[in-house]
Scaffold this active site. Sequence first.
Site, PDB file in Angstrom:
ATOM      1  N   ASP A   1       0.854  -1.181   0.000  1.00 48.85           N
ATOM      2  CA  ASP A   1       0.000   0.000   0.000  1.00 48.85           C
ATOM      3  C   ASP A   1       0.900   1.245   0.000  1.00 48.85           C
ATOM      4  OD1 ASP A   1      -2.154   1.716   0.050  1.00 48.85           O
ATOM      5  OD2 ASP A   1      -3.296   0.503   1.459  1.00 48.85           O
TER       6      ASP A   1
ATOM      7  N   GLU B   1     -10.960   6.506   3.840  1.00 46.62           N
ATOM      8  CA  GLU B   1      -9.997   5.840   4.732  1.00 46.62           C
ATOM      9  C   GLU B   1     -10.198   6.260   6.201  1.00 46.62           C
ATOM     10  OE1 GLU B   1      -6.035   5.376   3.058  1.00 46.62           O
ATOM     11  OE2 GLU B   1      -6.794   5.804   1.062  1.00 46.62           O
TER      12      GLU B   1
HETATM   13  C1  BGC Z   1      -5.159   3.044   0.116  1.00 44.24           C
HETATM   14  C2  BGC Z   1      -5.324   2.038  -0.991  1.00 44.24           C
HETATM   15  C3  BGC Z   1      -5.088   2.678  -2.322  1.00 44.24           C
HETATM   16  C4  BGC Z   1      -3.757   3.388  -2.329  1.00 44.24           C
HETATM   17  C5  BGC Z   1      -3.444   4.080  -3.633  1.00 44.24           C
HETATM   18  C6  BGC Z   1      -3.906   3.854  -0.012  1.00 44.24           C
HETATM   19  O1  BGC Z   1      -3.913   4.903   0.898  1.00 44.24           O
HETATM   20  O2  BGC Z   1      -5.164   2.373   1.358  1.00 44.24           O
HETATM   21  O3  BGC Z   1      -6.615   1.486  -0.929  1.00 44.24           O
HETATM   22  O4  BGC Z   1      -5.151   1.725  -3.324  1.00 44.24           O
HETATM   23  O5  BGC Z   1      -3.736   4.357  -1.311  1.00 44.24           O
HETATM   24  O6  BGC Z   1      -4.210   5.218  -3.812  1.00 44.24           O
HETATM   25  C1  BGC Z   2      -3.404   9.673  -1.932  1.00 40.20           C
HETATM   26  C2  BGC Z   2      -4.091   8.431  -1.546  1.00 40.20           C
HETATM   27  C3  BGC Z   2      -3.363   7.850  -0.391  1.00 40.20           C
HETATM   28  C4  BGC Z   2      -3.236   8.853   0.740  1.00 40.20           C
HETATM   29  C5  BGC Z   2      -2.529   8.269   1.915  1.00 40.20           C
HETATM   30  C6  BGC Z   2      -3.328  10.602  -0.759  1.00 40.20           C
HETATM   31  O1  BGC Z   2      -2.693  11.777  -1.110  1.00 40.20           O
HETATM   32  O2  BGC Z   2      -4.080  10.256  -3.000  1.00 40.20           O
HETATM   33  O3  BGC Z   2      -4.125   7.529  -2.590  1.00 40.20           O
HETATM   34  O4  BGC Z   2      -4.065   6.742   0.027  1.00 40.20           O
HETATM   35  O5  BGC Z   2      -2.629  10.009   0.292  1.00 40.20           O
HETATM   36  O6  BGC Z   2      -1.551   9.057   2.474  1.00 40.20           O
END
Ligand code: BGC
Ligand code: BGC
Length: 601
Positions: free
Chosen positions: A284, A486
């Site tokens: 991730d 999230e």
């Molecule tokens: C998320 C994932 C996602 C990834 C890429 C992460 O923060 O937990 O679900 O695929 O970001 O955007």
């Molecule tokens: C990204 C997400 C990621 C998140 C976590 C965001 O800026 O777009 O994909 O999951 O940061 O730090």
Amino acid sequence: MAVQKYPDANLSIAERVAALVGEMTLDEKIGQMTQVEKNSIPPQDVGKYFIGSVLSGGGGYPQPNTPAAWFDMVNSYQEYALNTRLAIPILYGVDAVHGHACMNGATVFPHNVGLGATRNAELVRQIARATAEELAAVGIFWNFAPTVAIPQDIRWGRTYEGFSENTELVARLGSAYVRGSQGEQLDAPSSVLATAKHYMGDGGTPWKTSQTWNFLLDQGDTRLDEPALRKIHLPPYISAVQGGVMCVMPSYSSWNGLKMTAHKYLLTDVLKGELGFEGFLVTDWNAVPQLSPDYFQAVVLAVNAGMDMVMVPYDYKQFISTLRDAVQRGDVTERRIDDAVSRILRVKMLLGISGRPSVHPTSFSEVGATEHHSLARRAVRESLVLLKNDAHTLPLSRDIRTVLVAGKGAHNLGMQCGGWTIEWMGIDGNMIPGTTILQGIKNKLLAHTQVIYTQSAELSGAEAEALSSSPVDIGIVVVGEAPYAEGVGDREDLGLSADDIALIEWVRSKCHKLIAILICGRPMIITDQLPLMDACVCAWLPGQEGEGIADVLFGDHPFTGRLPYTWPRRMAQLPFDFQHLGEGDQAPLFTYGFGLPTKSA
Ligand code: BGC
Ligand code: BGC
């Protein structure tokens, strides 16, 4: 591309992969294992560092946010990859978790929670297919979907990404999604690599076990013995692997104190060994540094646990030099590197990326296609769950004299679509194509109906006057959750906001019949408001087709949706002990699977 360098059709993919890996330098191999976020890398560095993958995170759209600009963006990286010595193409990845919703103009489907309510695996397969078509149209062949979490506590901000609290249902719908996305043949023109995520137990974390920011559940520590872990959280991965899924994303969360990112037993022994998973594992976002304050140790742990590709996502130069160091010092074996690279190349060959017909940059007819909109509208209809319907309030007649439509969700596509829409945290307002719930309702009504719309109880002029003289026939209030994603959506309190409650009470006082529509990523506490409503519909996060809601409200189609999550009466019931749900006043407000049916008119 590499495949063209080893085109010998008499050789199996395994033989071609082996031949290719045999020609690669260590730097070329490590590059393949590196995934970089698009804003962190100039396209020429994809060539210079032999980068294997680039991604758009949530909100990672190009300027302008059009299909043509997406296509050009992806191909600006691809060009450099194809100009390297071995011409191995990059795989570009995105989170098209409810359609490629980060791209303006794409079809925005209901989030998985709504699809769980449909119980319809064939519908899920078709949605995955439509999403894959819209991705492939802009040159993207990798989707970080489906989420096959089994959310056990709806206070979790990712509850809506999961289909259901029920393992069997998640396994069924998750594998349908994989089939839809990857198609019959991975190298067919619109087949897209699917990713089962987040392996595993991401939905099983107890309250306040998270050590990330101020998260409460997200990225926490799932504390279960192995039989329980396997029983609740493993089955969707078994189904996905059986269905041919070629990518799995391990979770940020831990199992009994050990981060999944470093969990060699679950990654290598169980998933790759016991389950026979032949695709590759991608970490991730920025998950590796969580493993240790010492970055070298963190990289070694992740790669040795079985991670094949690392979503770095920012400092790729540091990652590359660290992994090179680790190999040179013998902390990571060449054998492990070769295995990781072979898995990645195998998937790239199976996808046949460079053999795909190139798209004409002026025609992106798959994106937002009429059939995809109809599919989304159908999905909305099937996802609605009717929680209350006294005296056959629903379906509504078209022939109403006066309707009051109120609430912050009534005319707001951003709220309807939820998180992962244009931005990571979603948007507010109507800047994307689609039909709001208000517009959908208006489209059904006869010309003589007077429709009063207000976001709040503050009304003035003729409309206020109309409301003060006599109650309207029908009041429709649309309330619920503003978008989140999230752990930012982890909540201690799932009650309606004070504004929403006040609005429900106000509309109640202005109408004969009150219908409430909830826009929410999970059940909310409505116990005290329910008696005020004649009818109550849970619409989840339906996406851009508000018309699908009107279709069912007015009886063109029946209500058929059923709760994918148990609905609490009060917060103190959470987390549920599903084996011992109480009775009477201790019972949930609505049980799993509840949903009143109606007949279509
Ligand atoms: C998320 C994932 C996602 C990834 C890429 C992460 O923060 O937990 O679900 O695929 O970001 O955007
Ligand atoms: C990204 C997400 C990621 C998140 C976590 C965001 O800026 O777009 O994909 O999951 O940061 O730090």
